[in-house]
Design an enzyme around this catalytic site. Structure first.
Site, PDB file in Angstrom:
ATOM      1  N   LYS A 264       0.827  -1.202   0.000  1.00  9.69           N
ATOM      2  CA  LYS A 264       0.000   0.000   0.000  1.00  9.69           C
ATOM      3  C   LYS A 264       0.870   1.265   0.000  1.00  9.69           C
ATOM      4  O   LYS A 264       2.089   1.194   0.214  1.00  9.69           O
ATOM      5  CB  LYS A 264      -0.918  -0.039   1.242  1.00  9.69           C
ATOM      6  CG  LYS A 264      -1.930  -1.187   1.206  1.00  9.69           C
ATOM      7  CD  LYS A 264      -2.851  -1.157   2.422  1.00  9.69           C
ATOM      8  CE  LYS A 264      -3.873  -2.287   2.360  1.00  9.69           C
ATOM      9  NZ  LYS A 264      -4.852  -2.216   3.478  1.00  9.69           N
TER      10      LYS A 264
ATOM     11  N   TYR B 176     -12.255  -1.643  -3.666  1.00 11.53           N
ATOM     12  CA  TYR B 176     -12.763  -1.869  -2.304  1.00 11.53           C
ATOM     13  C   TYR B 176     -14.290  -1.770  -2.224  1.00 11.53           C
ATOM     14  O   TYR B 176     -14.847  -1.501  -1.152  1.00 11.53           O
ATOM     15  CB  TYR B 176     -12.104  -0.887  -1.332  1.00 11.53           C
ATOM     16  CG  TYR B 176     -10.721  -1.327  -0.887  1.00 11.53           C
ATOM     17  CD1 TYR B 176     -10.544  -2.487  -0.114  1.00 11.53           C
ATOM     18  CD2 TYR B 176      -9.582  -0.597  -1.226  1.00 11.53           C
ATOM     19  CE1 TYR B 176      -9.290  -2.896   0.295  1.00 11.53           C
ATOM     20  CE2 TYR B 176      -8.308  -1.010  -0.811  1.00 11.53           C
ATOM     21  CZ  TYR B 176      -8.181  -2.158  -0.056  1.00 11.53           C
ATOM     22  OH  TYR B 176      -6.920  -2.557   0.355  1.00 11.53           O
TER      23      TYR B 176
ATOM     24  N   PHE C 118     -15.193   3.346   7.426  1.00  9.38           N
ATOM     25  CA  PHE C 118     -13.804   3.615   7.020  1.00  9.38           C
ATOM     26  C   PHE C 118     -13.614   3.689   5.500  1.00  9.38           C
ATOM     27  O   PHE C 118     -12.512   3.938   5.032  1.00  9.38           O
ATOM     28  CB  PHE C 118     -12.866   2.558   7.630  1.00  9.38           C
ATOM     29  CG  PHE C 118     -13.160   1.126   7.212  1.00  9.38           C
ATOM     30  CD1 PHE C 118     -12.678   0.626   6.004  1.00  9.38           C
ATOM     31  CD2 PHE C 118     -13.907   0.288   8.033  1.00  9.38           C
ATOM     32  CE1 PHE C 118     -12.927  -0.688   5.635  1.00  9.38           C
ATOM     33  CE2 PHE C 118     -14.165  -1.028   7.671  1.00  9.38           C
ATOM     34  CZ  PHE C 118     -13.673  -1.518   6.454  1.00  9.38           C
TER      35      PHE C 118
ATOM     36  N   ARG D 129      -1.576 -14.320   3.589  1.00 13.59           N
ATOM     37  CA  ARG D 129      -2.351 -13.725   4.683  1.00 13.59           C
ATOM     38  C   ARG D 129      -1.614 -13.913   6.013  1.00 13.59           C
ATOM     39  O   ARG D 129      -1.630 -13.036   6.879  1.00 13.59           O
ATOM     40  CB  ARG D 129      -3.756 -14.345   4.777  1.00 13.59           C
ATOM     41  CG  ARG D 129      -4.687 -14.075   3.611  1.00 13.59           C
ATOM     42  CD  ARG D 129      -5.277 -12.695   3.576  1.00 13.59           C
ATOM     43  NE  ARG D 129      -6.005 -12.302   4.749  1.00 13.59           N
ATOM     44  CZ  ARG D 129      -6.802 -11.219   4.802  1.00 13.59           C
ATOM     45  NH1 ARG D 129      -6.962 -10.448   3.727  1.00 13.59           N
ATOM     46  NH2 ARG D 129      -7.414 -10.890   5.906  1.00 13.59           N
TER      47      ARG D 129
ATOM     48  N   THR E 203      -5.590  -7.678  10.316  1.00 12.78           N
ATOM     49  CA  THR E 203      -5.870  -6.338   9.779  1.00 12.78           C
ATOM     50  C   THR E 203      -5.351  -5.229  10.694  1.00 12.78           C
ATOM     51  O   THR E 203      -4.724  -4.277  10.225  1.00 12.78           O
ATOM     52  CB  THR E 203      -7.400  -6.164   9.582  1.00 12.78           C
ATOM     53  OG1 THR E 203      -7.905  -7.281   8.854  1.00 12.78           O
ATOM     54  CG2 THR E 203      -7.708  -4.882   8.855  1.00 12.78           C
TER      55      THR E 203
ATOM     56  N   ARG F 257       2.376  -6.673   9.124  1.00 17.77           N
ATOM     57  CA  ARG F 257       1.547  -5.617   9.705  1.00 17.77           C
ATOM     58  C   ARG F 257       1.972  -5.292  11.141  1.00 17.77           C
ATOM     59  O   ARG F 257       1.970  -4.128  11.546  1.00 17.77           O
ATOM     60  CB  ARG F 257       0.077  -6.020   9.624  1.00 17.77           C
ATOM     61  CG  ARG F 257      -0.467  -5.847   8.194  1.00 17.77           C
ATOM     62  CD  ARG F 257      -1.796  -6.515   8.007  1.00 17.77           C
ATOM     63  NE  ARG F 257      -2.515  -6.021   6.837  1.00 17.77           N
ATOM     64  CZ  ARG F 257      -3.687  -6.515   6.424  1.00 17.77           C
ATOM     65  NH1 ARG F 257      -4.252  -7.516   7.073  1.00 17.77           N
ATOM     66  NH2 ARG F 257      -4.266  -6.017   5.357  1.00 17.77           N
TER      67      ARG F 257
ATOM     68  N   ASN G  12      -1.937  -0.239   7.146  1.00 17.75           N
ATOM     69  CA  ASN G  12      -1.383  -1.524   7.557  1.00 17.75           C
ATOM     70  C   ASN G  12      -0.506  -2.171   6.475  1.00 17.75           C
ATOM     71  O   ASN G  12      -0.336  -3.378   6.431  1.00 17.75           O
ATOM     72  CB  ASN G  12      -2.509  -2.453   8.017  1.00 17.75           C
ATOM     73  CG  ASN G  12      -3.552  -2.663   6.931  1.00 17.75           C
ATOM     74  OD1 ASN G  12      -3.376  -2.207   5.805  1.00 17.75           O
ATOM     75  ND2 ASN G  12      -4.618  -3.363   7.256  1.00 17.75           N
TER      76      ASN G  12
ATOM     77  N   HIS H  94      -1.904  -5.574   1.390  1.00 23.72           N
ATOM     78  CA  HIS H  94      -3.205  -6.197   1.115  1.00 23.72           C
ATOM     79  C   HIS H  94      -2.987  -7.614   0.619  1.00 23.72           C
ATOM     80  O   HIS H  94      -1.999  -7.890  -0.061  1.00 23.72           O
ATOM     81  CB  HIS H  94      -3.954  -5.402   0.029  1.00 23.72           C
ATOM     82  CG  HIS H  94      -5.156  -6.134  -0.507  1.00 23.72           C
ATOM     83  ND1 HIS H  94      -6.384  -6.065   0.091  1.00 23.72           N
ATOM     84  CD2 HIS H  94      -5.286  -7.001  -1.552  1.00 23.72           C
ATOM     85  CE1 HIS H  94      -7.241  -6.844  -0.568  1.00 23.72           C
ATOM     86  NE2 HIS H  94      -6.597  -7.418  -1.571  1.00 23.72           N
TER      87      HIS H  94
ATOM     88  N   GLU I 279      -9.413 -10.265  -7.946  1.00 24.09           N
ATOM     89  CA  GLU I 279      -8.454  -9.206  -7.626  1.00 24.09           C
ATOM     90  C   GLU I 279      -7.213  -9.274  -8.516  1.00 24.09           C
ATOM     91  O   GLU I 279      -6.686  -8.239  -8.918  1.00 24.09           O
ATOM     92  CB  GLU I 279      -8.061  -9.284  -6.151  1.00 24.09           C
ATOM     93  CG  GLU I 279      -9.211  -8.854  -5.235  1.00 24.09           C
ATOM     94  CD  GLU I 279      -8.841  -8.818  -3.762  1.00 24.09           C
ATOM     95  OE1 GLU I 279      -9.684  -8.384  -2.968  1.00 24.09           O
ATOM     96  OE2 GLU I 279      -7.708  -9.214  -3.403  1.00 24.09           O
TER      97      GLU I 279
HETATM   98  P1  IDP Z   1      -7.936  -7.079   5.302  1.00 25.03           P
HETATM   99  O1  IDP Z   1      -7.120  -6.076   4.514  1.00 25.03           O
HETATM  100  O2  IDP Z   1      -7.166  -7.660   6.442  1.00 25.03           O
HETATM  101  O3  IDP Z   1      -8.575  -8.124   4.429  1.00 25.03           O
HETATM  102  P2  IDP Z   1     -10.553  -5.801   5.439  1.00 25.03           P
HETATM  103  O4  IDP Z   1     -11.533  -5.979   6.550  1.00 25.03           O
HETATM  104  O5  IDP Z   1     -10.859  -6.462   4.139  1.00 25.03           O
HETATM  105  O6  IDP Z   1      -9.125  -6.243   6.003  1.00 25.03           O
HETATM  106  O7  IDP Z   1     -10.398  -4.246   5.222  1.00 25.03           O
HETATM  107  C1  IDP Z   1      -9.741  -3.725   4.083  1.00 25.03           C
HETATM  108  C2  IDP Z   1      -8.835  -2.599   4.522  1.00 25.03           C
HETATM  109  O8  IDP Z   1      -9.622  -1.527   5.046  1.00 25.03           O
HETATM  110  C3  IDP Z   1      -7.873  -2.937   5.659  1.00 25.03           C
HETATM  111  O9  IDP Z   1      -6.693  -3.588   5.219  1.00 25.03           O
HETATM  112  C4  IDP Z   1      -7.594  -1.563   6.230  1.00 25.03           C
HETATM  113  O10 IDP Z   1      -6.649  -0.847   5.435  1.00 25.03           O
HETATM  114  C5  IDP Z   1      -8.950  -0.904   6.112  1.00 25.03           C
HETATM  115  N1  IDP Z   1      -9.770  -1.084   7.339  1.00 25.03           N
HETATM  116  C6  IDP Z   1     -10.437  -2.202   7.728  1.00 25.03           C
HETATM  117  N2  IDP Z   1     -11.078  -2.030   8.889  1.00 25.03           N
HETATM  118  C7  IDP Z   1     -10.827  -0.740   9.259  1.00 25.03           C
HETATM  119  C8  IDP Z   1     -11.214   0.065  10.385  1.00 25.03           C
HETATM  120  O11 IDP Z   1     -11.943  -0.362  11.282  1.00 25.03           O
HETATM  121  N3  IDP Z   1     -10.740   1.348  10.404  1.00 25.03           N
HETATM  122  C9  IDP Z   1      -9.952   1.874   9.422  1.00 25.03           C
HETATM  123  N4  IDP Z   1      -9.568   1.149   8.342  1.00 25.03           N
HETATM  124  C10 IDP Z   1      -9.991  -0.139   8.262  1.00 25.03           C
HETATM  125 MG    MG Z   2     -10.033  -7.934   2.919  1.00 31.33          MG
END
Ligand code: IDP
Ligand code: MG
Length: 141
Positions: free
Chosen positions: A9, A49, A57, A85, A91, A102, A112, A115, A126
């Protein structure tokens, strides 16, 4: 032996973590089958997304993901989806296991660093979001 999509990212690229992250992927026995540096438009980030549309968010995530260059990778090898993963970690960096990307480099739930696709289904869509078939090395190449 499905491929998965990995992204470094904008925060990871800005902080020059690309080489380190690719090194972790290769050391884990996974293979980089496709690689590009690009910058998402707001519209592209919204589409990528889309599954999170409406969440609190979402707007900030789209802004962040289109804020600077990213590195997109097709990662292959045995169990690539789960393994990538696992290397990334949870996350929320604060909750991610030690020695995950992360945990090591993430600065917030949003920022973080990486992805990774979360299933075979999303990996397929994707990867196709960024790569045509002829841009991906076949297995054994
Ligand atoms: P992942 O990347 O671990 O699969 P997802 O739930 O798919 O997590 O969320 C996508 C991205 O959105 C996360 O990697 C993060 O950058 C952002 N994100 C997810 N949850 C939150 C939150 O509660 N606050 C702010 N950003 C979030
Ligand atoms: Mg995800």
């Amino acid at each position: 032996m499905a491929n998965t999509l990995g992204i470094v990212k904008p925060d990871g690229v800005r902080r020059k973590l690309v080489g380190n992250i690719i090194s972790k992927i290769e050391k884990a026995g996974l293979v980089i089958r496709g690689l590009k540096v690009l910058k998402l438009t707001v519209e592209q980030a919204e589409k990528f997304y889309a599954v999170h549309e409406g969440k609190p968010f979402y707007r900030s995530l789209v802004e962040f993901m289109s804020s600077g260059p990213i590195v997109v990778m097709v990662i292959g090898g045995h169990g690539s989806i789960e393994q990538w993963r696992e290397l990334m970690g949870a996350t929320d960096p604060a909750r991610a296991k030690y020695n995950t990307i992360r945990r090591e480099y993430g600065t917030s739930v949003e920022k973080n660093v990486v992805h990774g696709s979360d299933s075979e289904e999303t990996a397929k869509t994707e990867v196709a979001f960024f790569f045509t078939d002829d841009e991906i090395l076949p297995k054994g190449a």
